[in-house]
Design an enzyme around this catalytic site. Structure first.
Site, PDB file in Angstrom:
ATOM      1  CB  SER A 143      -0.869   0.012   1.262  1.00  0.00           C
ATOM      2  OG  SER A 143      -1.396   1.320   1.484  1.00  0.00           O
ATOM      3  CE1 TYR A 156      -3.550  -2.219   5.352  1.00  0.00           C
ATOM      4  CE2 TYR A 156      -3.566   0.140   4.903  1.00  0.00           C
ATOM      5  CZ  TYR A 156      -3.677  -1.169   4.465  1.00  0.00           C
ATOM      6  OH  TYR A 156      -3.894  -1.424   3.133  1.00  0.00           O
TER       7      TYR A 156
HETATM    8  P1  NAP Z   1     -11.416  -6.311   0.118  1.00  0.00           P
HETATM    9  O1  NAP Z   1     -12.309  -6.132  -1.040  1.00  0.00           O
HETATM   10  O2  NAP Z   1     -11.948  -6.133   1.502  1.00  0.00           O
HETATM   11  O3  NAP Z   1     -10.702  -7.729  -0.037  1.00  0.00           O
HETATM   12  C1  NAP Z   1      -9.983  -8.348   1.001  1.00  0.00           C
HETATM   13  C2  NAP Z   1      -9.831  -9.809   0.670  1.00  0.00           C
HETATM   14  O4  NAP Z   1      -9.100 -10.436   1.726  1.00  0.00           O
HETATM   15  C3  NAP Z   1     -11.179 -10.515   0.550  1.00  0.00           C
HETATM   16  O5  NAP Z   1     -11.129 -11.452  -0.492  1.00  0.00           O
HETATM   17  C4  NAP Z   1     -11.306 -11.217   1.894  1.00  0.00           C
HETATM   18  O6  NAP Z   1     -12.092 -12.383   1.718  1.00  0.00           O
HETATM   19  C5  NAP Z   1      -9.845 -11.567   2.190  1.00  0.00           C
HETATM   20  N1  NAP Z   1      -9.648 -11.774   3.602  1.00  0.00           N
HETATM   21  C6  NAP Z   1      -9.953 -10.929   4.629  1.00  0.00           C
HETATM   22  N2  NAP Z   1      -9.670 -11.510   5.809  1.00  0.00           N
HETATM   23  C7  NAP Z   1      -9.197 -12.764   5.515  1.00  0.00           C
HETATM   24  C8  NAP Z   1      -8.741 -13.846   6.302  1.00  0.00           C
HETATM   25  N3  NAP Z   1      -8.728 -13.781   7.641  1.00  0.00           N
HETATM   26  N4  NAP Z   1      -8.325 -14.968   5.675  1.00  0.00           N
HETATM   27  C9  NAP Z   1      -8.351 -15.058   4.314  1.00  0.00           C
HETATM   28  N5  NAP Z   1      -8.740 -14.059   3.524  1.00  0.00           N
HETATM   29  C10 NAP Z   1      -9.179 -12.924   4.112  1.00  0.00           C
HETATM   30  O7  NAP Z   1     -10.185  -5.290   0.037  1.00  0.00           O
HETATM   31  P2  NAP Z   1      -9.125  -4.980  -1.115  1.00  0.00           P
HETATM   32  O8  NAP Z   1      -9.052  -3.511  -1.219  1.00  0.00           O
HETATM   33  O9  NAP Z   1      -9.392  -5.760  -2.323  1.00  0.00           O
HETATM   34  O10 NAP Z   1      -7.774  -5.454  -0.379  1.00  0.00           O
HETATM   35  C11 NAP Z   1      -6.842  -6.307  -0.987  1.00  0.00           C
HETATM   36  C12 NAP Z   1      -5.444  -5.860  -0.565  1.00  0.00           C
HETATM   37  O11 NAP Z   1      -5.184  -4.554  -1.064  1.00  0.00           O
HETATM   38  C13 NAP Z   1      -5.204  -5.795   0.944  1.00  0.00           C
HETATM   39  O12 NAP Z   1      -3.943  -6.365   1.247  1.00  0.00           O
HETATM   40  C14 NAP Z   1      -5.199  -4.307   1.234  1.00  0.00           C
HETATM   41  O13 NAP Z   1      -4.397  -3.985   2.354  1.00  0.00           O
HETATM   42  C15 NAP Z   1      -4.585  -3.795  -0.067  1.00  0.00           C
HETATM   43  N6  NAP Z   1      -4.840  -2.372  -0.337  1.00  0.00           N
HETATM   44  C16 NAP Z   1      -6.110  -1.922  -0.491  1.00  0.00           C
HETATM   45  C17 NAP Z   1      -6.322  -0.576  -0.735  1.00  0.00           C
HETATM   46  C18 NAP Z   1      -7.696   0.010  -0.882  1.00  0.00           C
HETATM   47  O14 NAP Z   1      -7.820   1.239  -0.842  1.00  0.00           O
HETATM   48  N7  NAP Z   1      -8.724  -0.802  -1.106  1.00  0.00           N
HETATM   49  C19 NAP Z   1      -5.225   0.304  -0.835  1.00  0.00           C
HETATM   50  C20 NAP Z   1      -3.950  -0.207  -0.671  1.00  0.00           C
HETATM   51  C21 NAP Z   1      -3.759  -1.541  -0.433  1.00  0.00           C
HETATM   52  P3  NAP Z   1     -12.993 -13.092   2.848  1.00  0.00           P
HETATM   53  O15 NAP Z   1     -13.662 -12.009   3.629  1.00  0.00           O
HETATM   54  O16 NAP Z   1     -13.884 -13.955   2.034  1.00  0.00           O
HETATM   55  O17 NAP Z   1     -12.021 -13.883   3.662  1.00  0.00           O
END
Ligand code: NAP
Length: 265
Positions: A143, A156
């Site tokens: 991130s 985080y």
């Molecule tokens: P998201 O839509 O909330 O997706 C998160 C994913 O992680 C979901 O598939 C969720 O699936 C899975 N997950 C959560 N807890 C889990 C657990 N205990 N075990 C296994 N899987 C788990 O969010 P996203 O934005 O796509 O995030 C993906 C990555 O991008 C993360 O690492 C986040 O830190 C990073 N990121 C996001 C942003 C942003 O602004 N969105 C910015 C920078 C970086 P289940 O709930 O089905 O387990």
């Protein structure tokens, strides 16, 4: 008959929604079979069926809570033993927006388990296999808070700084063994992440929020261009290069026998 090359199997964590689901779709279209991991087995199966339907690729699902040692061990076992795996996408992660002193320590610990211990263990499981085959790719979703820890919750930010440093070290150790490593540093991306982190994405100024599709397509372009670190929003790559060059320039002076003159009485 498909004219797309077969690129082996990509294992994508956190594939049930957001960024991970887009990676799954785009990687299938690039010729990868898939193993999709997350807790929500039903959502994974639904996505797997759609992707297979649209691309003809084989898609397996693996329901696992990556904060649980026994679930993590099942995924590690797959990474150690499935010789078709050529790409690991460490994407599953959660964030938080609350300041440190207003954060529940148990939630912080669980975030470290998912954001740090999970990718670390999965990388350790797959890296020896990639090295022995002389090929393989690891994409780690960090991130922008990795280099801007003041922006959201500090744990985080710290967890994502780990991912960036870990990726740089992996690249340093494994590049000459045929293993590609990429750290992706997304800015705000329109996914469910924000609801779970305590700040709906609709509360952010729209000019700082990218769609998950644009983010992943930019990150894959960065991978194609051979980048170790990809910051999808950063307009000028020279800014990152200046930052990283300044970091590397500190190197020769970071460990010396004598303290700096400003610390002597
Ligand atoms: P998201 O839509 O909330 O997706 C998160 C994913 O992680 C979901 O598939 C969720 O699936 C899975 N997950 C959560 N807890 C889990 C657990 N205990 N075990 C296994 N899987 C788990 O969010 P996203 O934005 O796509 O995030 C993906 C990555 O991008 C993360 O690492 C986040 O830190 C990073 N990121 C996001 C942003 C942003 O602004 N969105 C910015 C920078 C970086 P289940 O709930 O089905 O387990």
């Amino acid at each position: 008959m498909s004219t797309i090359a077969h690129n082996g199997t990509a294992l994508v964590t956190g594939a049930s929604s957001g960024i991970g689901a887009v990676y799954a779709d785009r990687l299938a279209r690039r010729g990868y079979d898939l193993i999709l991991v997350a807790r929500s087995g039903d959502k994974l199966k639904e996505l797997a069926a759609r992707i297979t339907d649209e691309t003809g690729r084989s898609v397996e699902t693996l329901s696992a809570d990556l904060t649980k040692t026994e679930d993590l061990a099942r995924v590690e076992q797959v990474l150690r033993t499935d010789a078709s795996i050529t790409l690991l996408v460490n994407n599953a992660g959660v964030g938080a927006t609350a300041p440190l002193l207003q954060s529940d320590i148990a939630k912080m610990e669980s975030m470290v388990a998912l954001n740090v211990t999970g990718p670390m263990r999965l990388t350790y499981a797959v890296a020896p296999a990639f090295v022995s085959r002389g090929t393989g790719t690891i994409i780690n979703i960090a991130s922008i808070v990795a280099i801007a820890p003041e922006v959201l919750n500090g744990v985080y930010g710290g967890s994502k700084a780990f991912i960036l440093a870990f990726s740089q070290s992996l690249h340093h150790e494994l590049a000459d063994k045929g293993v590609r490593v990429q750290a992706v540093l997304p800015g705000a991306t329109a996914t469910d992440f924000w609801d779970a982190a305590g700040l709906p994405v609709s509360h952010l100024p729209s000019e700082i929020v990218m769609s998950a599709t644009d983010m992943v397509e930019a990150a894959l372009s960065g991978l194609d261009q051979g980048e170790l670190v990809t910051i999808p929003a950063l307009p000028n790559i020279a800014d990152w290069n200046t930052f990283d060059t300044a970091r590397l320039a500190l190197g020769p002076n970071l460990s010396l026998a004598a303290p700096a003159a400003r610390y002597s009485a």
